[in-house]
Design a protein around this motif. Structure first.
Motif: not given
Length: 148
Positions: A65, A106-107, A109
């Motif tokens: 992330w 995790k959102g 894009t």
């Protein structure tokens, strides 16, 4: 031929070490085990999967992330290795797809990655997965002591 994608674990350290060395990044079993401990200890930030074919670890992918100030958060593929004898059988593609699913969950894009110039087959592989060359960058590195 069945490809099984699963989270990496400590029993995979010898195979991960061999695959990493095959990619030109040799590390000792102990050093790689220590890195694995750090990654597995932060599952919200790091994921490491392996691809198994015929009961053997054929490849691995590390994704992390990457929150940024100047752009929306993304997931970056920090490393992808598939053993020479297992290439062109779908393991790399399956690993990339699981990383993309994690990114969506995790959102994120966007999924980004970096590929070294000497990996001549890598650009075609990534483009076949729908990735586009976004810009040319120079990577700067400064060695700080012993980072094994």
């Amino acid at each position: 031929m069945t490809i099984i994608i699963r989270p990496a674990n400590y029993q995979d350290v010898p195979a991960l070490t061999a695959l990493t060395a095959e990619m030109g990044y040799p590390a000792g079993v102990e050093a790689l085990g220590n890195r694995l401990t750090m990654l597995l200890g932060s599952p919200d930030l790091h994921q490491l999967w392996v691809a198994e074919i015929e009961g053997e670890v054929a490849g691995w992918l590390h994704a992390f992330w990457r929150p940024l100030l100047d752009a929306p958060a993304a997931v970056e593929i920090g490393g992808l290795a598939v053993g020479l004898r297992w290439r062109r059988r779908g393991a790399g593609r399956a690993l990339v797809h699981v990383a993309e699913r994690w990114a969506l969950a995790k959102g994120a894009t966007t999924v980004t990655l970096r590929s070294t110039i000497h990996r001549e087959e890598a650009p075609d592989f990534y483009q076949n997965q729908g990735y586009q060359l976004s810009n040319a960058q120079k990577t700067f590195r400064k060695q700080l002591g012993d980072n094994s």
